[in-house]
Design a protein around this motif. Structure first.
Motif, PDB file in Angstrom:
ATOM      1  N   THR A  41       1.203  -1.406  -0.579  1.00 55.11           N
ATOM      2  CA  THR A  41       0.116   0.117   0.176  1.00 55.11           C
ATOM      3  C   THR A  41       0.438   1.298   0.017  1.00 55.11           C
ATOM      4  OG1 THR A  41      -0.066  -0.208   1.932  1.00 55.11           O
ATOM      5  CG2 THR A  41      -2.050  -1.162   1.215  1.00 55.11           C
ATOM      6  N   ASP A  42       0.382   2.553  -0.031  1.00 56.55           N
ATOM      7  CA  ASP A  42       1.031   3.796   0.280  1.00 56.55           C
ATOM      8  C   ASP A  42       1.883   3.556   1.403  1.00 56.55           C
ATOM      9  OD1 ASP A  42      -0.387   5.405  -2.544  1.00 56.55           O
ATOM     10  OD2 ASP A  42      -1.865   4.212  -1.252  1.00 56.55           O
ATOM     11  N   LEU A  43       1.918   3.232   2.301  1.00 56.52           N
ATOM     12  CA  LEU A  43       2.173   3.448   3.565  1.00 56.52           C
ATOM     13  C   LEU A  43       2.889   2.267   3.629  1.00 56.52           C
ATOM     14  CD1 LEU A  43      -0.322   5.191   6.608  1.00 56.52           C
ATOM     15  CD2 LEU A  43       1.653   5.902   5.073  1.00 56.52           C
ATOM     16  N   GLY A  44       4.499   2.495   2.786  1.00 56.33           N
ATOM     17  CA  GLY A  44       5.092   1.016   2.546  1.00 56.33           C
ATOM     18  C   GLY A  44       5.434  -0.033   3.948  1.00 56.33           C
ATOM     19  N   ALA A 159      -8.695   9.443   2.067  1.00 60.82           N
ATOM     20  CA  ALA A 159     -10.067   8.704   0.896  1.00 60.82           C
ATOM     21  C   ALA A 159     -11.446   9.770   1.720  1.00 60.82           C
ATOM     22  CB  ALA A 159      -9.915   7.079   1.208  1.00 60.82           C
ATOM     23  N   ASP A 160     -12.570   9.472   1.905  1.00 53.51           N
ATOM     24  CA  ASP A 160     -13.366   9.837   2.180  1.00 53.51           C
ATOM     25  C   ASP A 160     -14.267   8.273   3.239  1.00 53.51           C
ATOM     26  OD1 ASP A 160     -12.953  12.732   1.317  1.00 53.51           O
ATOM     27  OD2 ASP A 160     -14.220  11.918  -0.225  1.00 53.51           O
ATOM     28  N   LEU A 198      -5.729  -8.691  -6.192  1.00 52.76           N
ATOM     29  CA  LEU A 198      -5.332  -7.440  -6.535  1.00 52.76           C
ATOM     30  C   LEU A 198      -6.608  -6.815  -5.924  1.00 52.76           C
ATOM     31  CD1 LEU A 198      -4.214  -8.822  -9.951  1.00 52.76           C
ATOM     32  CD2 LEU A 198      -2.841  -7.817  -7.899  1.00 52.76           C
ATOM     33  N   THR A 199      -6.400  -5.511  -6.354  1.00 55.67           N
ATOM     34  CA  THR A 199      -7.846  -4.338  -5.502  1.00 55.67           C
ATOM     35  C   THR A 199      -7.578  -3.366  -6.759  1.00 55.67           C
ATOM     36  OG1 THR A 199      -6.604  -2.681  -4.699  1.00 55.67           O
ATOM     37  CG2 THR A 199      -6.985  -4.890  -3.652  1.00 55.67           C
ATOM     38  N   PHE A 200      -9.120  -3.069  -7.927  1.00 52.36           N
ATOM     39  CA  PHE A 200      -9.016  -1.827  -8.379  1.00 52.36           C
ATOM     40  C   PHE A 200      -9.617  -0.904  -7.574  1.00 52.36           C
ATOM     41  CE2 PHE A 200      -9.070  -6.447 -10.122  1.00 52.36           C
ATOM     42  CZ  PHE A 200      -8.412  -6.216 -11.767  1.00 52.36           C
ATOM     43  N   ASN A 201      -8.937  -1.311  -6.108  1.00 50.81           N
ATOM     44  CA  ASN A 201      -9.632   0.398  -5.311  1.00 50.81           C
ATOM     45  C   ASN A 201      -8.706   0.695  -4.885  1.00 50.81           C
ATOM     46  OD1 ASN A 201     -10.472   2.886  -3.912  1.00 50.81           O
ATOM     47  ND2 ASN A 201     -12.598   2.131  -4.171  1.00 50.81           N
ATOM     48  N   ASP A 202      -8.093   2.408  -4.657  1.00 51.34           N
ATOM     49  CA  ASP A 202      -6.763   2.158  -4.498  1.00 51.34           C
ATOM     50  C   ASP A 202      -7.448   2.407  -2.617  1.00 51.34           C
ATOM     51  OD1 ASP A 202      -3.965   2.635  -3.159  1.00 51.34           O
ATOM     52  OD2 ASP A 202      -4.352   4.744  -4.329  1.00 51.34           O
ATOM     53  N   GLY A 206      -6.570   3.596   3.498  1.00 51.90           N
ATOM     54  CA  GLY A 206      -7.422   5.044   3.533  1.00 51.90           C
ATOM     55  C   GLY A 206      -6.895   6.232   3.127  1.00 51.90           C
ATOM     56  N   ILE A 207      -5.785   5.178   1.773  1.00 48.28           N
ATOM     57  CA  ILE A 207      -5.365   6.771   1.147  1.00 48.28           C
ATOM     58  C   ILE A 207      -5.544   6.452  -0.558  1.00 48.28           C
ATOM     59  CG2 ILE A 207      -2.758   7.494   0.335  1.00 48.28           C
ATOM     60  CD1 ILE A 207      -2.185   7.052   3.401  1.00 48.28           C
ATOM     61  N   LYS A 208      -5.774   7.331  -1.056  1.00 45.37           N
ATOM     62  CA  LYS A 208      -5.737   7.333  -2.831  1.00 45.37           C
ATOM     63  C   LYS A 208      -4.395   7.647  -3.589  1.00 45.37           C
ATOM     64  CE  LYS A 208     -11.027   5.667  -2.811  1.00 45.37           C
ATOM     65  NZ  LYS A 208     -11.868   6.378  -3.748  1.00 45.37           N
ATOM     66  N   ASN A 209      -3.583   7.399  -3.943  1.00 43.88           N
ATOM     67  CA  ASN A 209      -2.510   7.844  -4.284  1.00 43.88           C
ATOM     68  C   ASN A 209      -2.372   7.260  -6.466  1.00 43.88           C
ATOM     69  OD1 ASN A 209      -0.189   9.264  -5.075  1.00 43.88           O
ATOM     70  ND2 ASN A 209       0.465   8.884  -2.950  1.00 43.88           N
TER      71      ASN A 209
END
Length: 230
Positions: A41-44, A159-160, A198-202, A206-209
């Motif tokens: 994820t974004d927080l690696g 992310a909201d 695999l996801t299709f929604n980043d 809770g972070i979209k990048n």
């Protein structure tokens, strides 16, 4: 297009198995197990967490199956003075193809399972698989002001929705290690599996990048075969 490929793969497995489906006398198995998650994820900075699963498989042949898989666990990571924890639920339908399908033992499976040596039986049950399913997020996050500003200046955002449901594609590789020999095939098996989802929604963290999130699940479980074909 990706969804079409997944469902086509499962359909091909089903059609391929129809010609030899009568050779196996225990068509349904149940399983359960547990292991550790690894998030991409974004927080690696990954914090490996616990997850467990339950599953139901229908064996079209001894080496081709379709099944249902349910999973509950936690994903966690940190970085940039920020962190997240996602206590997620997941479920999918999947197909698996085992190496034994390509070996010369499906014509008389009852004879094979009584005579084969241990190594051959294990090799025959190495598999790959794919499926389609859903993940339900339950995300808690703590995002530093520095990282929030960094995201905003680089096209990302917070992310909201921290509890949304979204589509996923699980990919599997593993092995069933059977034990116990009967005319109907082994009734028990130890399962070792790696599932990469695999996801299709980043939004697993809770972070979209820029890139969609992914996660891995390494598990150890046990399977039990039910019923006999009459």
């Amino acid at each position: 297009m990706k969804k079409l490929l997944i469902f086509s793969f499962i359909g091909i497995l089903f059609l391929t198995g129809l010609t030899v489906s009568a050779q196996f006398s225990r068509p349904i198995s149940i399983g359960a197990g547990a292991g550790g998650t690894i998030n991409l994820t974004d927080l690696g900075n990954v914090e490996s967490k616990f997850a467990f699963y339950g599953e139901l498989d229908y064996l079209i042949t001894p080496y081709i199956s379709v099944g249902l898989h349910g999973e509950k666990g936690t994903l966690a990571g940190n970085g940039y003075d920020s962190d997240f924890k996602n206590r997620y639920f997941a479920g999918n339908i999947n197909g698996k193809l085992r190496l034994g399908h390509f070996l010369d033992n499906t014509n008389n499976y009852s004879y094979y399972t009584l005579e084969a040596n241990t190594l051959s039986r294990i090799l025959s049950n190495i598999y790959v698989g794919a499926g389609a399913g859903l993940v339900k997020n339950r995300i808690n996050r703590h995002i530093s002001e520095f990282y929030a500003n960094y995201l905003a200046s680089n096209g990302g955002e917070l992310a909201d929705k921290l509890g949304e449901i979204h589509f996923v594609v699980p990919l599997n590789v593993g092995v069933d290690i059977p034990f116990g020999r009967t005319l109907y095939g082994p009734q028990w098996a130890i399962n070792v599996n790696y599932q990469h989802t695999l996801t299709f929604n980043d939004n697993l963290d809770g972070i979209k990048n820029k890139n969609n999130d992914q996660y891995g699940f390494v598990s150890l479980g046990v399977k039990y075969a039910l019923f006999n074909r009459k």
